[in-house]
Design a protein around this motif. Structure first.
Motif, mmCIF file in Angstrom:
data_model
loop_
_atom_site.group_PDB
_atom_site.id
_atom_site.type_symbol
_atom_site.label_atom_id
_atom_site.label_comp_id
_atom_site.label_asym_id
_atom_site.label_seq_id
_atom_site.Cartn_x
_atom_site.Cartn_y
_atom_site.Cartn_z
ATOM 1 N N ASP A 63 22.629 -38.323 64.524
ATOM 2 C CA ASP A 63 22.973 -36.941 64.250
ATOM 3 C C ASP A 63 21.689 -36.172 63.986
ATOM 4 O O ASP A 63 20.916 -36.522 63.085
ATOM 5 C CB ASP A 63 23.898 -36.886 63.029
ATOM 6 C CG ASP A 63 24.503 -35.511 62.833
ATOM 7 O OD1 ASP A 63 24.423 -34.693 63.768
ATOM 8 O OD2 ASP A 63 25.047 -35.256 61.745
ATOM 9 N N PHE A 64 21.440 -35.133 64.765
ATOM 10 C CA PHE A 64 20.194 -34.365 64.678
ATOM 11 C C PHE A 64 20.508 -32.914 64.345
ATOM 12 O O PHE A 64 21.361 -32.292 64.978
ATOM 13 C CB PHE A 64 19.425 -34.449 66.001
ATOM 14 C CG PHE A 64 18.222 -33.553 66.075
ATOM 15 C CD1 PHE A 64 17.101 -33.807 65.309
ATOM 16 C CD2 PHE A 64 18.222 -32.445 66.919
ATOM 17 C CE1 PHE A 64 15.986 -32.975 65.378
ATOM 18 C CE2 PHE A 64 17.114 -31.609 66.997
ATOM 19 C CZ PHE A 64 15.988 -31.877 66.221
ATOM 20 N N LYS A 65 19.810 -32.386 63.328
ATOM 21 C CA LYS A 65 19.986 -30.983 62.955
ATOM 22 C C LYS A 65 18.612 -30.320 62.845
ATOM 23 O O LYS A 65 17.655 -30.921 62.338
ATOM 24 C CB LYS A 65 20.713 -30.869 61.605
ATOM 25 C CG LYS A 65 22.137 -31.371 61.628
ATOM 26 C CD LYS A 65 23.043 -30.456 62.424
ATOM 27 C CE LYS A 65 24.435 -31.030 62.606
ATOM 28 N NZ LYS A 65 25.109 -31.331 61.361
ATOM 29 N N ARG A 66 18.555 -29.089 63.315
ATOM 30 C CA ARG A 66 17.316 -28.308 63.237
ATOM 31 C C ARG A 66 17.533 -27.119 62.322
ATOM 32 O O ARG A 66 18.524 -26.390 62.468
ATOM 33 C CB ARG A 66 16.905 -27.821 64.628
ATOM 34 C CG ARG A 66 15.657 -26.954 64.657
ATOM 35 C CD ARG A 66 15.362 -26.522 66.083
ATOM 36 N NE ARG A 66 14.182 -25.679 66.174
ATOM 37 C CZ ARG A 66 14.191 -24.363 66.066
ATOM 38 N NH1 ARG A 66 15.344 -23.747 65.852
ATOM 39 N NH2 ARG A 66 13.078 -23.665 66.161
ATOM 40 N N ILE A 67 16.630 -26.947 61.360
ATOM 41 C CA ILE A 67 16.714 -25.848 60.407
ATOM 42 C C ILE A 67 15.494 -24.959 60.613
ATOM 43 O O ILE A 67 14.361 -25.409 60.432
ATOM 44 C CB ILE A 67 16.759 -26.353 58.952
ATOM 45 C CG1 ILE A 67 17.939 -27.315 58.754
ATOM 46 C CG2 ILE A 67 16.844 -25.191 57.974
ATOM 47 C CD1 ILE A 67 17.936 -28.012 57.409
ATOM 48 N N GLN A 68 15.733 -23.722 61.012
ATOM 49 C CA GLN A 68 14.641 -22.768 61.163
ATOM 50 C C GLN A 68 14.412 -22.091 59.817
ATOM 51 O O GLN A 68 15.248 -21.324 59.348
ATOM 52 C CB GLN A 68 14.975 -21.728 62.231
ATOM 53 C CG GLN A 68 13.897 -20.680 62.420
ATOM 54 C CD GLN A 68 12.593 -21.271 62.929
ATOM 55 O OE1 GLN A 68 12.575 -21.986 63.926
ATOM 56 N NE2 GLN A 68 11.502 -20.996 62.230
ATOM 57 N N CYS A 69 13.301 -22.382 59.186
ATOM 58 C CA CYS A 69 13.030 -21.856 57.855
ATOM 59 C C CYS A 69 12.580 -20.391 57.932
ATOM 60 O O CYS A 69 11.711 -20.041 58.736
ATOM 61 C CB CYS A 69 11.963 -22.693 57.155
ATOM 62 S SG CYS A 69 12.500 -24.387 56.825
ATOM 63 N N THR A 70 13.163 -19.562 57.079
ATOM 64 C CA THR A 70 12.817 -18.150 56.962
ATOM 65 C C THR A 70 12.772 -17.801 55.479
ATOM 66 O O THR A 70 13.340 -18.524 54.644
ATOM 67 C CB THR A 70 13.853 -17.259 57.668
ATOM 68 O OG1 THR A 70 15.158 -17.534 57.124
ATOM 69 C CG2 THR A 70 13.873 -17.519 59.165
ATOM 70 N N PRO A 71 12.116 -16.698 55.114
ATOM 71 C CA PRO A 71 12.019 -16.346 53.691
ATOM 72 C C PRO A 71 13.368 -16.134 53.007
ATOM 73 O O PRO A 71 13.475 -16.309 51.791
ATOM 74 C CB PRO A 71 11.197 -15.047 53.706
ATOM 75 C CG PRO A 71 10.376 -15.136 54.948
ATOM 76 C CD PRO A 71 11.262 -15.827 55.949
ATOM 77 N N ASP A 72 14.405 -15.742 53.779
ATOM 78 C CA ASP A 72 15.707 -15.490 53.154
ATOM 79 C C ASP A 72 16.631 -16.704 53.191
ATOM 80 O O ASP A 72 17.809 -16.604 52.844
ATOM 81 C CB ASP A 72 16.392 -14.294 53.819
ATOM 82 C CG ASP A 72 16.639 -14.512 55.308
ATOM 83 O OD1 ASP A 72 16.069 -15.469 55.873
ATOM 84 O OD2 ASP A 72 17.391 -13.721 55.907
ATOM 85 N N LEU A 73 16.120 -17.851 53.598
ATOM 86 C CA LEU A 73 16.927 -19.069 53.628
ATOM 87 C C LEU A 73 17.226 -19.528 52.202
ATOM 88 O O LEU A 73 16.313 -19.629 51.370
ATOM 89 C CB LEU A 73 16.180 -20.175 54.384
ATOM 90 C CG LEU A 73 16.965 -21.438 54.734
ATOM 91 C CD1 LEU A 73 17.990 -21.151 55.820
ATOM 92 C CD2 LEU A 73 16.011 -22.544 55.195
ATOM 93 N N LEU A 74 18.477 -19.805 51.910
ATOM 94 C CA LEU A 74 18.884 -20.218 50.568
ATOM 95 C C LEU A 74 19.028 -21.729 50.483
ATOM 96 O O LEU A 74 19.292 -22.390 51.504
ATOM 97 C CB LEU A 74 20.218 -19.556 50.197
ATOM 98 C CG LEU A 74 20.232 -18.025 50.145
ATOM 99 C CD1 LEU A 74 21.649 -17.522 49.891
ATOM 100 C CD2 LEU A 74 19.274 -17.519 49.080
ATOM 101 N N PRO A 75 18.907 -22.304 49.277
ATOM 102 C CA PRO A 75 19.118 -23.751 49.135
ATOM 103 C C PRO A 75 20.477 -24.211 49.643
ATOM 104 O O PRO A 75 20.595 -25.280 50.246
ATOM 105 C CB PRO A 75 18.981 -23.972 47.623
ATOM 106 C CG PRO A 75 18.094 -22.873 47.158
ATOM 107 C CD PRO A 75 18.433 -21.696 48.025
ATOM 108 N N SER A 76 21.512 -23.386 49.428
ATOM 109 C CA SER A 76 22.857 -23.761 49.892
ATOM 110 C C SER A 76 22.955 -23.786 51.405
ATOM 111 O O SER A 76 23.820 -24.464 51.970
ATOM 112 C CB SER A 76 23.905 -22.803 49.320
ATOM 113 O OG SER A 76 23.616 -21.465 49.699
ATOM 114 N N ASP A 77 22.065 -23.034 52.093
ATOM 115 C CA ASP A 77 22.045 -23.061 53.557
ATOM 116 C C ASP A 77 21.578 -24.418 54.078
ATOM 117 O O ASP A 77 21.839 -24.762 55.236
ATOM 118 C CB ASP A 77 21.119 -21.965 54.107
ATOM 119 C CG ASP A 77 21.609 -20.572 53.784
ATOM 120 O OD1 ASP A 77 22.836 -20.398 53.673
ATOM 121 O OD2 ASP A 77 20.768 -19.667 53.630
ATOM 122 N N ILE A 78 20.889 -25.164 53.238
ATOM 123 C CA ILE A 78 20.372 -26.473 53.620
ATOM 124 C C ILE A 78 21.263 -27.592 53.107
ATOM 125 O O ILE A 78 21.655 -28.485 53.853
ATOM 126 C CB ILE A 78 18.934 -26.651 53.095
ATOM 127 C CG1 ILE A 78 17.971 -25.749 53.864
ATOM 128 C CG2 ILE A 78 18.481 -28.098 53.209
ATOM 129 C CD1 ILE A 78 16.543 -25.825 53.377
#
Length: 321
Positions: A63-78
């Motif tokens: 299972d592969f997931k990609r997270i594009q980090c941005t300044p408005d990314l929240l901990p719950s988004d991860i």
């Protein structure tokens, strides 16, 4: 050993089918996978870091997931969150993308310190806490984080204590002209079509078996003493490498450096087809393991002294067993 060689050959073949060159990157990813650690990749954009991570996941059928980090990314988004279900009148937990076998954190230094902390907690503890409930991440679990060194606007530099959580740090270089020509040829032939998947794959059980074999590679007490001596010199450099270079070291490596050398040297020995570690394995890993753990002073930056230069001096000062 024969089984390990078979698994590694399968992964290498699938990697080479999609990736051109970048052999150092392939080795570093395999080392992190076998050692059960995480890896930080640093390079300018466009050097196939995302392709390398997705190719590895496709080869393992993980299972592969990609997270594009941005300044408005929240901990719950991860990590995930709880959502209220009006039909049942209860909250249900929705797990975030960190709950995958392979997680690519693209441009980790663009996310805020709070979000970085949430991700690094999952890396260290192998779990997340959502609404007071603990949720384990799947096994095997590999985080591949990337950062761009040429853009500093809108970024949050990773704290030194959090950088230490990464087993390895690789600097990805530009391809050679011959490799770049091969990339163009493969694009024309359709070999790099994103819809094309690996023809030979391994299972998650194979990865766990590979990690188990790697953990049983023999490390002689003399090699262990060599590792500890090297890390000790990074903390007390002046008597060994002189005041000039030694004065550039602000902080040496933590014990995580010794642990990383032990795990990564076992993986490198297995990759070379050996059931035992030799001093050259440790030496070949010196930059991967220590470049993000040996912290230099401002004077070193002003004098264009790199951490790799100081690390080479440390290895030159410690006798090889």
């Amino acid at each position: 050993m024969a089984r390990a060689r078979q698994i590694l050959d399968t992964v290498s073949t699938a990697y080479s089918a999609r990736m051109v060159g970048q052999e150092r990157l392939r080795t570093s990813l395999l080392l992190a996978l076998m050692a059960g650690g995480h890896i930080l990749l640093e390079s300018v954009p466009g050097l196939a870091k995302t392709t390398a991570a997705s190719t590895l996941a496709d080869t393992v059928k993980a299972d592969f997931k990609r997270i594009q980090c941005t300044p408005d990314l929240l901990p719950s988004d991860i990590t995930g969150t709880q959502i209220y279900d009006a039909a049942s009148g209860t909250f249900r937990t929705v797990l975030g993308p960190v709950h995958a076998n392979f997680v690519l954190l693209d441009e980790i230094n663009r996310s805020s310190a709070k979000t970085q902390s949430a991700m690094l907690e999952a890396m260290q503890e192998r779990q997340t806490t959502i609404g007071g409930e603990i949720h384990r991440v799947p096994r095997p679990f590999l985080v591949i984080a990337t950062q761009n060194p040429i853009e500093q606007e809108g970024t949050y530099e990773l704290p030194e204590a959090q950088m230490d959580r990464f087993l390895l740090k690789e600097i990805v270089e530009y391809p050679s002209p011959a490799d770049e020509l091969e990339v163009l040829a493969r694009i024309d032939s359709g070999a790099l079509d994103p819809d094309r998947h690996a023809t030979t794959t391994i299972s998650l059980a194979d990865v766990e078996q590979l990690q188990d074999i790697s953990s049983r590679v023999y490390v002689d007490p003399a090699i262990r003493n060599y590792i500890v001596s090297l890390v000790y010199v990074t903390r007390n450099p002046v008597p060994y490498i002189g005041e000039t270079l030694g004065g550039y070291i602000k902080y040496g490596s933590s014990p995580r450096g010794s642990i990383a050398f032990l795990a990564a040297s076992r993986a490198l020995a297995l990759l070379a087809g050996r059931s035992y570690v030799i001093p050259e394995d440790v030496r070949n890993l010196r930059h991967l393991v220590l470049r993000h753990r040996v912290l230099l002073t401002f004077e070193a930056e002003a004098e264009n002294v790199r951490s790799e230069d100081v690390i080479d001096a440390v290895f030159g000062a410690v006798p090889t067993p």
